[in-house]
Enzyme design. Structure first.
Site, PDB file in Angstrom:
ATOM      1  N   HIS A   1       5.951 -12.662   7.569  1.00  0.00           N
ATOM      2  CA  HIS A   1       6.183 -11.280   7.118  1.00  0.00           C
ATOM      3  C   HIS A   1       7.379 -11.233   6.189  1.00  0.00           C
ATOM      4  CE1 HIS A   1       6.609  -6.911   7.210  1.00  0.00           C
ATOM      5  NE2 HIS A   1       5.329  -6.911   7.565  1.00  0.00           N
TER       6      HIS A   1
ATOM      7  N   SER B   1       0.827  -1.217   0.000  1.00  0.00           N
ATOM      8  CA  SER B   1       0.000   0.000   0.000  1.00  0.00           C
ATOM      9  C   SER B   1       0.859   1.263   0.000  1.00  0.00           C
ATOM     10  CB  SER B   1      -0.969   0.005   1.185  1.00  0.00           C
ATOM     11  OG  SER B   1      -0.287  -0.226   2.398  1.00  0.00           O
TER      12      SER B   1
ATOM     13  N   HIS C   1      -1.904  -8.922   2.034  1.00  0.00           N
ATOM     14  CA  HIS C   1      -1.576  -7.648   2.701  1.00  0.00           C
ATOM     15  C   HIS C   1      -2.711  -7.333   3.687  1.00  0.00           C
ATOM     16  CE1 HIS C   1       0.223  -3.843   3.391  1.00  0.00           C
ATOM     17  NE2 HIS C   1      -0.183  -3.169   2.343  1.00  0.00           N
TER      18      HIS C   1
ATOM     19  N   ASP D   1      -2.011  -8.359  11.705  1.00  0.00           N
ATOM     20  CA  ASP D   1      -3.374  -8.776  11.362  1.00  0.00           C
ATOM     21  C   ASP D   1      -3.867  -9.950  12.198  1.00  0.00           C
ATOM     22  OD1 ASP D   1      -3.673  -6.848   9.320  1.00  0.00           O
ATOM     23  OD2 ASP D   1      -2.430  -8.059   8.000  1.00  0.00           O
TER      24      ASP D   1
ATOM     25  N   ARG E   1       3.335  -4.630  16.775  1.00  0.00           N
ATOM     26  CA  ARG E   1       1.944  -4.184  16.633  1.00  0.00           C
ATOM     27  C   ARG E   1       0.998  -5.280  17.139  1.00  0.00           C
ATOM     28  NH1 ARG E   1       1.955  -2.887  10.325  1.00  0.00           N
ATOM     29  NH2 ARG E   1       2.772  -5.013  10.424  1.00  0.00           N
TER      30      ARG E   1
HETATM   31  N1  CMX Z   1       1.190 -19.714   6.031  1.00  0.00           N
HETATM   32  C1  CMX Z   1       1.577 -20.625   5.097  1.00  0.00           C
HETATM   33  N2  CMX Z   1       2.620 -20.441   4.280  1.00  0.00           N
HETATM   34  C2  CMX Z   1       3.328 -19.322   4.436  1.00  0.00           C
HETATM   35  C3  CMX Z   1       3.031 -18.368   5.411  1.00  0.00           C
HETATM   36  C4  CMX Z   1       1.878 -18.585   6.217  1.00  0.00           C
HETATM   37  N3  CMX Z   1       1.456 -17.724   7.121  1.00  0.00           N
HETATM   38  N4  CMX Z   1       3.924 -17.352   5.337  1.00  0.00           N
HETATM   39  C5  CMX Z   1       4.773 -17.677   4.336  1.00  0.00           C
HETATM   40  N5  CMX Z   1       4.408 -18.864   3.787  1.00  0.00           N
HETATM   41  C6  CMX Z   1       5.023 -19.533   2.647  1.00  0.00           C
HETATM   42  C7  CMX Z   1       4.959 -18.637   1.415  1.00  0.00           C
HETATM   43  O1  CMX Z   1       3.697 -18.730   0.780  1.00  0.00           O
HETATM   44  C8  CMX Z   1       6.092 -19.197   0.584  1.00  0.00           C
HETATM   45  O2  CMX Z   1       5.642 -20.401   0.013  1.00  0.00           O
HETATM   46  P1  CMX Z   1       6.073 -20.834  -1.496  1.00  0.00           P
HETATM   47  O3  CMX Z   1       7.587 -20.823  -1.484  1.00  0.00           O
HETATM   48  O4  CMX Z   1       5.474 -22.166  -1.656  1.00  0.00           O
HETATM   49  O5  CMX Z   1       5.499 -19.774  -2.392  1.00  0.00           O
HETATM   50  C9  CMX Z   1       7.131 -19.554   1.650  1.00  0.00           C
HETATM   51  O6  CMX Z   1       6.405 -19.731   2.870  1.00  0.00           O
HETATM   52  C10 CMX Z   1       8.210 -18.521   1.855  1.00  0.00           C
HETATM   53  O7  CMX Z   1       7.575 -17.288   2.168  1.00  0.00           O
HETATM   54  P2  CMX Z   1       8.352 -16.191   3.027  1.00  0.00           P
HETATM   55  O8  CMX Z   1       9.594 -15.847   2.283  1.00  0.00           O
HETATM   56  O9  CMX Z   1       8.472 -16.648   4.436  1.00  0.00           O
HETATM   57  O10 CMX Z   1       7.308 -14.985   3.041  1.00  0.00           O
HETATM   58  P3  CMX Z   1       7.060 -13.873   1.923  1.00  0.00           P
HETATM   59  O11 CMX Z   1       7.954 -12.736   2.213  1.00  0.00           O
HETATM   60  O12 CMX Z   1       7.090 -14.451   0.565  1.00  0.00           O
HETATM   61  O13 CMX Z   1       5.540 -13.486   2.227  1.00  0.00           O
HETATM   62  C11 CMX Z   1       3.672 -12.891   3.538  1.00  0.00           C
HETATM   63  C12 CMX Z   1       5.178 -12.707   3.341  1.00  0.00           C
HETATM   64  C13 CMX Z   1       3.194 -11.946   4.629  1.00  0.00           C
HETATM   65  C14 CMX Z   1       2.937 -12.550   2.243  1.00  0.00           C
HETATM   66  C15 CMX Z   1       3.405 -14.369   3.959  1.00  0.00           C
HETATM   67  O14 CMX Z   1       4.039 -14.640   5.178  1.00  0.00           O
HETATM   68  C16 CMX Z   1       1.927 -14.706   4.054  1.00  0.00           C
HETATM   69  O15 CMX Z   1       1.311 -15.035   3.030  1.00  0.00           O
HETATM   70  N6  CMX Z   1       1.324 -14.613   5.292  1.00  0.00           N
HETATM   71  C17 CMX Z   1      -0.096 -14.849   5.469  1.00  0.00           C
HETATM   72  C18 CMX Z   1      -0.893 -13.624   5.017  1.00  0.00           C
HETATM   73  C19 CMX Z   1      -0.713 -12.455   5.966  1.00  0.00           C
HETATM   74  O16 CMX Z   1      -0.794 -12.585   7.175  1.00  0.00           O
HETATM   75  N7  CMX Z   1      -0.488 -11.257   5.396  1.00  0.00           N
HETATM   76  C20 CMX Z   1      -0.425 -10.013   6.176  1.00  0.00           C
HETATM   77  C21 CMX Z   1       0.981  -9.427   6.269  1.00  0.00           C
HETATM   78  C22 CMX Z   1       0.988  -8.112   7.016  1.00  0.00           C
HETATM   79  C23 CMX Z   1       0.293  -7.055   6.208  1.00  0.00           C
HETATM   80  O17 CMX Z   1       0.830  -6.651   5.157  1.00  0.00           O
HETATM   81  O18 CMX Z   1      -0.806  -6.633   6.575  1.00  0.00           O
END
Ligand code: CMX
Length: 437
Positions: A312, A236, A266, A367, A321
């Site tokens: 994250h 964002s 996000h 979140d 937070r």
């Molecule tokens: N549950 C399951 N799998 C997860 C995970 C979770 N909570 N967090 C990361 N992973 C997975 C990723 O999907 C990725 O899988 P692939 O390699 O198969 O694609 C792998 O673990 C590596 O990811 P990462 O390097 O640890 O995390 P990223 O930097 O790529 O992604 C984020 C970060 C937040 C998008 C991810 O942790 C996620 O999807 N979390 C759940 C959604 C969430 O809570 N989002 C809110 C974030 C805060 C905000 O912006 O508001």
């Protein structure tokens, strides 16, 4: 701001003259395919995210902000107005300075009739609240003082003054838009009431939403403070900054940022978390054993779904937070069954995520906690939660946008490469499937 900007601009000029060619880190092939993770490529003045320590707003941590920023009378949580002042100036404001912001925002809050008509004409039940928010903020650009001044040929050094005016108007009008969406979507669309120029931004917002309890307003003061800014690379903030760099006005830039916040990876994650918790409760009932919860989490992962609220891109520990919301819950709703479930999830999920071996950060983010607090005070409409995140995010992205224009940052246009071009640059040889003749 008028006194600080020329000094900062001069400092940056001197820095660039002396150190402009200094390399800062490296760019690897993995970074380019991996969402630019860790690539240092943006300047954002308002906040800094340390992977271990969490967010610092102008070098102040969340506990420091909770301690130092002015509070409402009888309140314990910081007023978001104070955080905005801090983000803009780097100074902790006095209560009088914060009160002047509350008054100014209350005076600027009125919506133009076409936005009210548009919101009231939406079939609200079938359009997601974030879509309504984005449309309304786009339509508000009829009010842009920056767009008008630009079309009249205003000097570049004065851009920031008009962006500042738009930012102040936008932040003032945003709670009215958000409350109208809430009332139209979940109630009969009536009763939003008038803004009271003697009350703070949050008190007016909660009253327009129809939540008059002092505790809920205190929760929202904390909520609107902590969701505001998370340095510049998140979707964002980066989107608002990028669109603003084309000199699209602040309303268009913010609406673009909100479309990014609406994604489930996000800001929409706060909605997804409550849906996840509700599903756990529905399927497993009350008094869930740790074993049953482990099974449920493992099954969710096996089905290829994420555990919302965990992980994250930058943070490598529990989000501060999350912690301050947990402390709020421990103080005010320690026996709430949903809070107990959130605590149990906090105990169970990180080891499971860590054991997958691929998740960089197994800890909860912001979140994972907000929804449980909102539902405790009676705001049970999960689809609305990301709108609250958006109201807060305006404080951070607008403060940054003002600084972007004050510093004269140019249109953003990084270089992209094809895989073919990248392989040549990397002097890649010995590849089988991807090798070119
Ligand atoms: N549950 C399951 N799998 C997860 C995970 C979770 N909570 N967090 C990361 N992973 C997975 C990723 O999907 C990725 O899988 P692939 O390699 O198969 O694609 C792998 O673990 C590596 O990811 P990462 O390097 O640890 O995390 P990223 O930097 O790529 O992604 C984020 C970060 C937040 C998008 C991810 O942790 C996620 O999807 N979390 C759940 C959604 C969430 O809570 N989002 C809110 C974030 C805060 C905000 O912006 O508001």
């Amino acid at each position: 701001m008028a006194a600080k900007i020329p000094k900062h601009v001069a400092l940056v000029k001197e820095f660039r003259t002396k150190y402009g060619k200094t390399p800062i880190g490296e760019v690897t092939v993995d970074m380019m395919y991996g969402g630019m993770r860790g690539l240092k490529g943006l300047v954002t003045e308002t906040s800094h995210l340390d992977p271990e320590e969490g967010i610092e707003f102008r070098n102040y941590s969340i506990p420091e902000c909770q301690k130092l920023l002015p509070k409402a009378q009888g309140g314990e949580e910081p007023l978001p107005e104070g955080l905005f002042w801090l983000l803009m100036t780097g100074d902790v404001p006095t209560k009088a300075q914060v009160d002047s912001l509350s008054k100014s925002w209350a005076e600027r809050a009125e919506l133009p009739p076409h936005v009210v008509t548009m919101l009231n004409n939406f079939p609200a039940q079938s359009i997601h609240p974030m879509t309504q928010l984005s449309c309304a903020m786009t339509a508000l650009n009829t009010e842009s003082k920056f767009a008008k001044a630009y079309s009249q040929g205003v000097k570049k050094t004065l851009y920031w003054e008009y962006v500042y005016e738009d930012a102040m108007d936008l932040i003032a009008k945003l709670p009215v838009v958000a409350a109208t969406i809430y009332r139209n979507t979940y109630q009969d669309g009536k009763g939003i009431g008038a803004i009271d120029t003697t009350r703070d931004w949050t008190a007016n917002f909660t009253s327009m939403l129809g939540f008059d309890s002092f505790e809920f307003t205190e929760l929202m003061r904390l909520y609107l403070t902590i969701h505001s800014d998370h340095e510049g690379g998140n979707v964002s903030a980066h989107t608002t900054h990028l669109v603003g760099s084309a000199l699209s006005d602040p309303y268009l830039s913010f609406a673009a940022g909100m479309n990014g916040l609406a994604g489930p990876l996000h800001g929409l994650a706060n909605q997804e978390v409550l849906m996840f918790l509700t599903k756990v409760q529905r399927e497993l009932g009350d008094n869930i054993s740790d074993e049953k919860l482990k099974e449920f989490v493992t099954k969710t992962l096996k089905a290829g779904q994420v555990i919302p609220g965990y992980g994250h891109a930058v943070l490598r520990k529990t989000d501060p937070r999350y912690i301050c919301q947990r402390e709020f819950a421990q103080k005010r709703l320690p026996n709430d069954p949903m809070f107990k479930l959130v605590s149990q999830v906090y105990k169970i999920v990180p080891p499971i995520l860590r054991a997958t071996g691929k998740i960089q950060n197994p800890w909860p983010n912001v979140d994972a906690h907000s929804g449980v607090l909102l539902q405790y005070y009676g705001m049970k409409e999960m689809n609305y939660y990301t709108v609250l995140f958006g109201v807060s995010r305006a404080l951070g992205v607008m403060a940054s946008l003002i600084w972007d224009r004050a510093m004269g940052l140019p249109i953003e246009r990084p270089k992209s490469l094809t895989t073919d071009g990248l392989m040549k640059l990397a002097k890649a040889t010995g590849l089988s499937a991807g090798e070119k003749k």
